[in-house]
Scaffold this motif. Structure first.
Motif, PDB file in Angstrom:
ATOM      1  N   MET A  22       9.284  -1.876  -6.428  1.00 23.77           N
ATOM      2  CA  MET A  22       9.694  -2.314  -7.749  1.00 23.77           C
ATOM      3  C   MET A  22       9.183  -1.316  -8.791  1.00 23.77           C
ATOM      4  SD  MET A  22      11.479  -4.913  -8.708  1.00 23.77           S
ATOM      5  CE  MET A  22      11.140  -6.133  -7.439  1.00 23.77           C
ATOM      6  N   GLY A  23      10.051  -0.892  -9.661  1.00 28.97           N
ATOM      7  CA  GLY A  23       9.674   0.097 -10.663  1.00 28.97           C
ATOM      8  C   GLY A  23      10.014   1.518 -10.277  1.00 28.97           C
ATOM      9  N   LEU A  24      10.594   1.704  -9.086  1.00 29.43           N
ATOM     10  CA  LEU A  24      11.027   3.046  -8.692  1.00 29.43           C
ATOM     11  C   LEU A  24      12.059   3.555  -9.701  1.00 29.43           C
ATOM     12  CD1 LEU A  24      11.191   5.358  -6.525  1.00 29.43           C
ATOM     13  CD2 LEU A  24      13.073   4.069  -5.514  1.00 29.43           C
ATOM     14  N   PRO A  25      11.771   4.656 -10.385  1.00 31.19           N
ATOM     15  CA  PRO A  25      12.744   5.148 -11.373  1.00 31.19           C
ATOM     16  C   PRO A  25      13.976   5.712 -10.687  1.00 31.19           C
ATOM     17  CG  PRO A  25      10.927   6.700 -11.149  1.00 31.19           C
ATOM     18  CD  PRO A  25      10.577   5.501 -10.313  1.00 31.19           C
ATOM     19  N   ARG A  26      15.148   5.338 -11.171  1.00 30.25           N
ATOM     20  CA  ARG A  26      16.407   5.806 -10.598  1.00 30.25           C
ATOM     21  C   ARG A  26      17.252   6.427 -11.692  1.00 30.25           C
ATOM     22  NH1 ARG A  26      16.964   6.676  -5.462  1.00 30.25           N
ATOM     23  NH2 ARG A  26      15.136   7.757  -6.232  1.00 30.25           N
ATOM     24  N   LEU A  32       0.824  -1.203   0.000  1.00 24.36           N
ATOM     25  CA  LEU A  32       0.000   0.000   0.000  1.00 24.36           C
ATOM     26  C   LEU A  32       0.866   1.263   0.000  1.00 24.36           C
ATOM     27  CD1 LEU A  32      -3.289   0.599   1.829  1.00 24.36           C
ATOM     28  CD2 LEU A  32      -1.500   2.303   2.043  1.00 24.36           C
ATOM     29  N   LEU A  33       1.931   1.265   0.812  1.00 27.44           N
ATOM     30  CA  LEU A  33       2.811   2.435   0.842  1.00 27.44           C
ATOM     31  C   LEU A  33       3.530   2.615  -0.493  1.00 27.44           C
ATOM     32  CD1 LEU A  33       4.242   2.007   4.447  1.00 27.44           C
ATOM     33  CD2 LEU A  33       2.638   3.768   3.668  1.00 27.44           C
ATOM     34  N   GLY A  34       3.913   1.514  -1.124  1.00 27.30           N
ATOM     35  CA  GLY A  34       4.514   1.609  -2.445  1.00 27.30           C
ATOM     36  C   GLY A  34       3.535   2.177  -3.467  1.00 27.30           C
ATOM     37  N   ASP A  35       2.267   1.770  -3.374  1.00 32.84           N
ATOM     38  CA  ASP A  35       1.251   2.330  -4.274  1.00 32.84           C
ATOM     39  C   ASP A  35       1.086   3.832  -4.067  1.00 32.84           C
ATOM     40  OD1 ASP A  35       0.754  -0.110  -5.434  1.00 32.84           O
ATOM     41  OD2 ASP A  35      -1.160  -0.459  -4.422  1.00 32.84           O
ATOM     42  N   LEU A  36       1.077   4.262  -2.804  1.00 38.38           N
ATOM     43  CA  LEU A  36       0.936   5.695  -2.528  1.00 38.38           C
ATOM     44  C   LEU A  36       2.037   6.495  -3.199  1.00 38.38           C
ATOM     45  CD1 LEU A  36      -0.050   5.819   1.255  1.00 38.38           C
ATOM     46  CD2 LEU A  36      -1.468   6.525  -0.668  1.00 38.38           C
ATOM     47  N   LEU A  37       3.257   5.960  -3.172  1.00 36.66           N
ATOM     48  CA  LEU A  37       4.377   6.707  -3.736  1.00 36.66           C
ATOM     49  C   LEU A  37       4.470   6.585  -5.246  1.00 36.66           C
ATOM     50  CD1 LEU A  37       6.961   8.373  -3.180  1.00 36.66           C
ATOM     51  CD2 LEU A  37       8.208   6.203  -3.131  1.00 36.66           C
ATOM     52  N   LEU A  38       4.319   5.380  -5.780  1.00 37.63           N
ATOM     53  CA  LEU A  38       4.673   5.117  -7.179  1.00 37.63           C
ATOM     54  C   LEU A  38       3.492   4.994  -8.125  1.00 37.63           C
ATOM     55  CD1 LEU A  38       7.442   2.403  -6.656  1.00 37.63           C
ATOM     56  CD2 LEU A  38       7.735   4.856  -6.994  1.00 37.63           C
ATOM     57  N   ALA A  75      10.566  13.917 -11.475  1.00 31.74           N
ATOM     58  CA  ALA A  75      11.965  14.207 -11.148  1.00 31.74           C
ATOM     59  C   ALA A  75      12.266  13.869  -9.693  1.00 31.74           C
ATOM     60  CB  ALA A  75      12.270  15.681 -11.432  1.00 31.74           C
ATOM     61  N   TRP A  76      11.302  14.124  -8.819  1.00 35.27           N
ATOM     62  CA  TRP A  76      11.427  13.825  -7.379  1.00 35.27           C
ATOM     63  C   TRP A  76      11.691  12.336  -7.163  1.00 35.27           C
ATOM     64  CZ3 TRP A  76       7.117  12.152  -3.876  1.00 35.27           C
ATOM     65  CH2 TRP A  76       7.367  12.413  -2.520  1.00 35.27           C
ATOM     66  N   LEU A  77      10.946  11.492  -7.886  1.00 33.54           N
ATOM     67  CA  LEU A  77      11.144  10.054  -7.761  1.00 33.54           C
ATOM     68  C   LEU A  77      12.509   9.627  -8.292  1.00 33.54           C
ATOM     69  CD1 LEU A  77       7.703   8.520  -8.875  1.00 33.54           C
ATOM     70  CD2 LEU A  77       8.544   8.862  -6.555  1.00 33.54           C
ATOM     71  N   GLU A  78      12.922  10.215  -9.386  1.00 37.09           N
ATOM     72  CA  GLU A  78      14.157   9.788 -10.049  1.00 37.09           C
ATOM     73  C   GLU A  78      15.414  10.223  -9.302  1.00 37.09           C
ATOM     74  OE1 GLU A  78      13.837  11.462 -13.917  1.00 37.09           O
ATOM     75  OE2 GLU A  78      12.541   9.866 -14.700  1.00 37.09           O
ATOM     76  N   GLU A  79      15.360  11.398  -8.656  1.00 39.78           N
ATOM     77  CA  GLU A  79      16.594  12.017  -8.174  1.00 39.78           C
ATOM     78  C   GLU A  79      16.756  12.025  -6.653  1.00 39.78           C
ATOM     79  OE1 GLU A  79      16.594  15.901  -9.882  1.00 39.78           O
ATOM     80  OE2 GLU A  79      16.407  15.144 -11.932  1.00 39.78           O
ATOM     81  N   SER A  80      15.712  11.728  -5.912  1.00 37.57           N
ATOM     82  CA  SER A  80      15.792  11.842  -4.453  1.00 37.57           C
ATOM     83  C   SER A  80      16.491  10.634  -3.842  1.00 37.57           C
ATOM     84  CB  SER A  80      14.392  11.949  -3.848  1.00 37.57           C
ATOM     85  OG  SER A  80      13.707  13.067  -4.330  1.00 37.57           O
ATOM     86  N   TRP A  81      17.089  10.848  -2.679  1.00 34.60           N
ATOM     87  CA  TRP A  81      17.503   9.763  -1.816  1.00 34.60           C
ATOM     88  C   TRP A  81      16.270   9.308  -1.049  1.00 34.60           C
ATOM     89  CZ3 TRP A  81      22.525   7.867  -1.565  1.00 34.60           C
ATOM     90  CH2 TRP A  81      23.470   8.612  -2.280  1.00 34.60           C
ATOM     91  N   LEU A  82      16.144   8.019  -0.835  1.00 37.77           N
ATOM     92  CA  LEU A  82      14.955   7.481  -0.176  1.00 37.77           C
ATOM     93  C   LEU A  82      15.367   6.778   1.113  1.00 37.77           C
ATOM     94  CD1 LEU A  82      11.949   6.853  -0.101  1.00 37.77           C
ATOM     95  CD2 LEU A  82      12.330   4.980  -1.702  1.00 37.77           C
ATOM     96  N   GLU A  83      14.827   7.291   2.238  1.00 37.37           N
ATOM     97  CA  GLU A  83      15.077   6.705   3.549  1.00 37.37           C
ATOM     98  C   GLU A  83      13.801   5.997   4.025  1.00 37.37           C
ATOM     99  OE1 GLU A  83      17.419   6.218   5.750  1.00 37.37           O
ATOM    100  OE2 GLU A  83      19.096   7.269   4.795  1.00 37.37           O
TER     101      GLU A  83
END
Length: 409
Positions: free
Chosen positions: A224-228, A114-120, A195-203
């Motif tokens: 899975m599928g988080l753009p980097r 669910l948290l992954g869905d919220l973000l991605l 851009a936020w998804l691609e370039e941010s550090w994720l904690e």
């Protein structure tokens, strides 16, 4: 309390996991870290509020709420914080421990999903974020900015910190500002989101009954599928700041007279001198009623506030600086030192007894040592350590808050 485990899940994505059965619910946190910049702060602050309104699978608040209810009344809320010159935005969540679910089944995978869905996987319209969700998020952000202004008018330390950091990125509100937020349109926000998804550090953070490896696997599958792409460089904390002169600012107060002094400690988070600074804060606070000292560990600021009487601001300031000189000279009793160490220890132990306090300790930027390890260092802190930490303090800003007899600001 078990020691946290630090796991790299993918480039620029880190998990801090604590396995414990001490609490009745698991705690989760997902925060993207970016440099705190005036031109992007409002957009970044809006994103969690937009994303929280619906996912591709549960595209509105009612269905998303039902999905959380199926997770035995779990919660997931947007969060935006500042850590020095860094803006941390995302979600924090709580879900019941597996033993408390009706069937005893695991909520781990479903909660992470669910948290992954919220973000991605947000709810979209015509392939981009929804404009109606942006409008609601904007109203929510305006309300948060108003609360921030209200709290700052009543808390001398909040206003003092802003004055001290006015010329630095750390002086920017993590919520951004209302004028910029009002001008944001959905197309621009959608581009910023990608851009936020691609370039941010994720904690990431997990505290619950599952083993760290299981938590890592659940998070990895959910993201899975988080753009980097290339990750933005996170700024180093600006703690080695020497004030050219002491600034004095007068701010009418809602009630009562207060004085606030802001010092540069020249000491960053996780420094060997941090335990001595914590004891120094407790010593300052224990000197008298109405006196309080706080440490901003990410910026290396010591913020002192004190009650005073009308017309005695300068005299009160001289008294506080004289007390600081006595601390620099080590002129405090063994009993006072022991009480100060005890106050810090009690606070650190409290962080281990509350899931919320434990999450605050480890997020948004996890320290290198646990509360137990920091407690041991505090207990080893002696008179010379405190005096040395006090000697390094440099007065930066004085905020005088003359009261106005209860008149609202």
């Amino acid at each position: 309390m078990p020691q946290p485990v630090r796991i790299s899940l993918m480039p620029g994505v880190w998990l801090t996991a604590i396995q414990t059965r001490k609490f009745k619910s698991s705690r989760w946190s997902l925060r993207l870290l970016t440099p705190l910049r005036r031109e992007t702060a409002s957009m970044t602050a809006l994103l969690p509020r937009v994303l929280r309104q619906g996912t591709a699978r549960e595209p509105d608040g009612q269905r998303l709420g039902a999905a959380l209810e199926r997770l035995c009344g779990g919660t997931a809320v947007p969060t935006v914080q500042r850590a020095g010159e860094i803006q941390a935005a995302g979600f924090q969540a709580a879900f019941p421990a597996d033993a408390l679910t009706p069937d005893g089944g695991s909520t781990l995978r479903r909660a992470a999903e669910l948290l992954g869905d919220l973000l991605l996987r947000p709810a979209t319209r015509n392939g981009r974020l929804r404009g109606d969700y942006l409008d609601r998020a904007r109203e929510s952000l305006f309300a948060a900015l108003e609360r921030e202004r209200y709290e700052e008018a009543r808390d001398p330390v909040l206003r003092l910190r802003r004055e001290m950091c006015a010329a630095e990125p750390a002086g920017i509100s993590p919520l951004g500002d209302a004028k910029r937020a009002a001008a944001i349109r959905v197309g621009r926000l959608d581009r910023h989101y990608r851009a936020w998804l691609e370039e941010s550090w994720l904690e990431l953070y997990y505290c619950g009954a599952a083993e760290p490896d299981r938590a890592a696997q659940a998070w990895t599958e959910a993201l899975m599928g988080l753009p980097r792409r290339g990750r933005a460089e996170l700024p180093e904390p600006q703690v080695d700041v020497h004030p050219k002169e002491v600034r004095t600012v007068q701010v009418p107060a809602a009630r009562g007279d207060r004085l606030a002094l802001g010092f540069r400690t020249l000491t960053g988070a996780d420094s060997p001198d941090e335990p001595a600074l914590l004891v120094l804060c407790a010593l300052f606070t224990g000197l008298e009623d109405g006196l309080c000292a706080q440490l901003d560990r990410h910026k290396g600021l010591l913020l002192v506030s004190a009650d005073t009487e009308s017309g005695r601001m300068d005299e009160r300031q001289a008294e506080l600086l004289a007390q600081l000189e006595r601390l620099r000279d080590g002129a405090f009793s063994p009993g006072a030192l022991e009480r100060a160490r005890g106050a810090v220890t009690e606070r650190l132990r409290g962080a281990q007894d509350s899931p919320e306090a434990l999450m605050r300790y480890y997020t948004p930027l996890p320290p290198r040592i646990s509360p137990e390890e920091l407690e041991a260092l505090v207990q080893e802190t002696g008179r010379a350590d405190v005096a040395r930490a006090a000697e390094r303090l440099e007065l930066d800003t004085v905020c005088q808050f003359p009261g106005r007899g209860g008149e609202e600001v």
